[in-house]
Design a protein around this motif. Structure first.
Motif, short mmCIF file in Angstrom:
data_model
loop_
_atom_site.label_atom_id
_atom_site.label_comp_id
_atom_site.label_asym_id
_atom_site.label_seq_id
_atom_site.Cartn_x
_atom_site.Cartn_y
_atom_site.Cartn_z
N UNK A 374 0.84 -1.20 0.00
CA UNK A 374 0.00 0.00 0.00
C UNK A 374 0.88 1.25 0.00
N UNK A 375 1.92 1.24 0.80
CA UNK A 375 2.83 2.39 0.89
C UNK A 375 3.50 2.65 -0.46
N UNK A 376 3.94 1.56 -1.10
CA UNK A 376 4.60 1.67 -2.40
C UNK A 376 3.64 2.20 -3.46
N UNK A 377 2.43 1.66 -3.46
CA UNK A 377 1.49 2.03 -4.52
C UNK A 377 1.00 3.48 -4.35
N UNK A 379 2.70 5.87 -3.18
CA UNK A 379 3.80 6.71 -3.62
C UNK A 379 3.90 6.68 -5.16
N UNK A 380 3.75 5.50 -5.74
CA UNK A 380 3.80 5.36 -7.20
C UNK A 380 2.71 6.22 -7.87
N UNK A 386 6.13 7.96 1.01
CA UNK A 386 6.28 6.94 2.05
C UNK A 386 6.54 7.56 3.42
N UNK A 387 7.18 8.72 3.46
CA UNK A 387 7.53 9.32 4.75
C UNK A 387 6.29 9.79 5.53
N UNK A 388 5.13 9.91 4.85
CA UNK A 388 3.93 10.40 5.55
C UNK A 388 3.25 9.30 6.36
#
Ligand SMILES: Cc1cc2nc3c(=O)[nH]c(=O)nc-3n(C[C@H](O)[C@H](O)[C@H](O)COP(=O)(O)OP(=O)(O)OC[C@H]3O[C@@H](n4cnc5c(N)ncnc54)[C@H](O)[C@@H]3O)c2cc1C
Length: 497
Positions: A374-377, A379-380, A386-388
């Motif tokens: 989820x974090x990767x997507x 950001x994509x 990701x830092x949020x």
């Protein structure tokens, strides 16, 4: 048949047992209570509300999906207001499609589509549309042919294919055309063009798709409150109570065993998924019905709820993700549904929705892996860095969607044949009738089943034929519902002899 535990008395006449305390089961009990009958509800989960319950993680609230309260059924809307009074908010709707790194308004608007696709692509879509009108594919039995015939193959590829395949996990040429006709009837290239040329001509319908009602603290507020009201009116709600066994004989359903207790009743109303209902029949049903259980298929669902630093990440209530490079199908922004869903206004809570089958790779993946995905997507897609990320949790939901495939109609024919043998059983709701019902129609089936208990003759299956659930569809007035009475050929009998 297995030996039976001692019967639990149900202090009401007639005695009504309701299986499942989602919107359909609860509303059935609510209508019965209005008519003076106290019922008993058996619910598997620790909380009422079914697919429409609201969940909580460290003070953040989220839905299974986002649940708009939207209906054209007057009596359903009255119940929402009755139960929620001032806690039903009117919310603006913004939902867009993310495709090819661009956002398209949804529902689609012609001017917006032209601006984002560009003139050349629009010309290609136009030619493809003309081709499909001149040479439509026949027979029109699949989702793919139904949509391509009306929009052209190119628009089908852009706006329908990827998302639909994410939702259903199968190619569009394996999905029944019926699903398209139920969900996107009323939308056409002409309707789009007309709305571009005369934006106010359909102001009523448009305003309805631009706002919706939503409980202050999510749909769970509605169902928790209804559960409390029912208990105050003398109904019994057994939570954490799995229906294990449904005893039946030639005269009807005799009793239900749940958590080792046996409940006899005169009428049984079930919102359990049909496949599950069949598997619990005791004695085991005849072969034709046992086989029918395999005709019902479901799509399951995962929400990864993530808490992020920052407010106003995007203005939408939700975004459809058509981008085939990510697995996420839809993203909810719960603070935009109601600010009360998010306890800290300097944060946001998003729900990344993954459609899957129980047991497949996504379903079986560890929570940490899903959260990382989820974090990767996010950001994509450029929606959050990701830092949020502050916190996350994963929720797996079985049988979120009844699948309309090649076999479910055959299964429905068998179950209706069975219902004719057991007239004191009625099926209601979404998975209860294997119908892509929203809350309102699930509730309506519950109301009518309750009235049947007291002698009305509504054929709930006929109701569906007459009133497809559609935002652009027709209103259903109390009078029209009354006119549907007498459509039920079999009056549910009183206490089986
Ligand atoms: C992702 C998603 C988004 C949605 N969005 C909307 C929306 O925006 N607006 C809208 O109006 N509707 C929406 N819906 C539809 C809505 O959730 C359903 O229409 C509604 O919840 C159906 O109510 P129901 O009572 O028929 O079934 P359910 O909600 O499925 O309730 C059935 C109940 O039966 C219980 N049960 C199952 N097996 C057993 C057992 N063996 N023993 C005891 N109990 C059992 C379950 O735990 C459940 O509580 C959405 C659904 C999904 C999945």
């Amino acid at each position: 048949m297995q030996p039976s535990p001692q019967a639990e008395p149900l202090a009401s006449d007639p005695r009504v047992l309701i299986l499942g305390a989602g919107p359909a089961g609860l509303t059935s009990a609510y209508e019965l209570a209005r008519l003076g009958v106290r019922s008993r509800l058996l619910e598997l989960e620790a909380q009422a509300g079914g697919l429409s319950r609201t969940l909580e993680h460290n003070g953040y609230l989220f839905d299974i999906g986002g649940h708009r309260f939207f209906t054209k059924v007057a009596m359903v809307e009255r119940i929402w207001h009755e139960v929620l009074a001032g806690d039903l908010l009117e919310r603006p709707r913004l939902s867009r499609i993310f495709y090819n790194s661009r956002f398209f308004k949804y529902p689609l608007e012609a001017a917006d589509v032209v601006a984002r696709l560009g003139v050349l692509e629009v010309l290609r879509c136009g030619l493809s549309y003309l081709h499909s009108r001149l040479r439509p594919v026949r027979p029109e039995v699949t989702f793919e042919t139904w949509v391509s015939n009306r929009f052209g193959r190119r628009l089908f590829d852009i706006f329908f294919r990827t998302y639909t395949e994410k939702v259903w996990g199968m190619p569009c040429d394996k999905i029944a055309a019926e699903w398209a006709s139920q969900r996107i009837r009323g939308l056409s290239v002409w309707a789009l063009l007309k709305s571009a040329l005369r934006p106010s001509s359909d102001g009523g319908a448009r305003s309805l798709t631009r706002q919706f009602l939503y409980p202050r603290r999510g749909p769970g507020l509605m169902w928790n409150r209804m559960a409390e009201l029912l208990q105050r009116r003398g109904c019994t709600l057994d939570l954490n109570t799995a229906v294990e066994r449904i005893e039946w004989d030639a005269r009807g359903i005799r009793a239900v065993v749940a958590n080792g207790r046996r409940h006899e009743a005169d009428h049984f109303i079930s919102s359990l998924p049909i496949r599950e209902l069949i598997s619990k029949l005791d004695p085991a049903p005849p072969a034709w019905l046992a086989q029918a259980a395999g005709d019902f298929h479901y799509r399951d669902f995962i929400t990864v709820a993530v808490v992020l630093r920052g407010r106003d990440l995007f203005p939408d209530n939700w975004i459809y993700i058509h981008d085939p490079r990510v697995a996420v199908g839809r993203i909810q922004n719960y603070g935009n549904w109601s600010p009360e869903m998010v306890p800290d206004p300097d944060t946001s809570c998003l729900g990344l929705e993954y459609f899957c089958f129980e047991g497949d790779g996504l379903w079986a993946a560890p929570d940490a892996q899903l959260i990382e995905q989820a974090r990767r997507e996010l950001s994509h897609l450029g929606l959050a860095p990701p830092s949020a990320f502050l916190d996350a949790c994963v929720l797996r939901i079985r049988k979120a969607y009844p699948v309309y495939d090649e076999s479910y109609r055959r299964g429905l024919d068998s179950i209706r044949r069975f219902l004719a043998l057991v007239p004191n059983l009625q099926l209601i709701g979404r998975n209860g009738m294997h119908r892509y019902n929203n809350q309102d129609h699930s509730m309506l089936t519950g109301i009518l089943a309750a009235r049947n208990v007291l002698g009305a003759r509504f054929d709930l299956w006929e109701l569906h034929r007459n009133s497809e659930h559609l935002e652009e569809g027709d209103e259903i007035s109390d009078e029209e519902i009354a006119a549907l009475e007498q459509s039920q050929p079999l009056t549910p009998q009183g206490r089986p002899a």
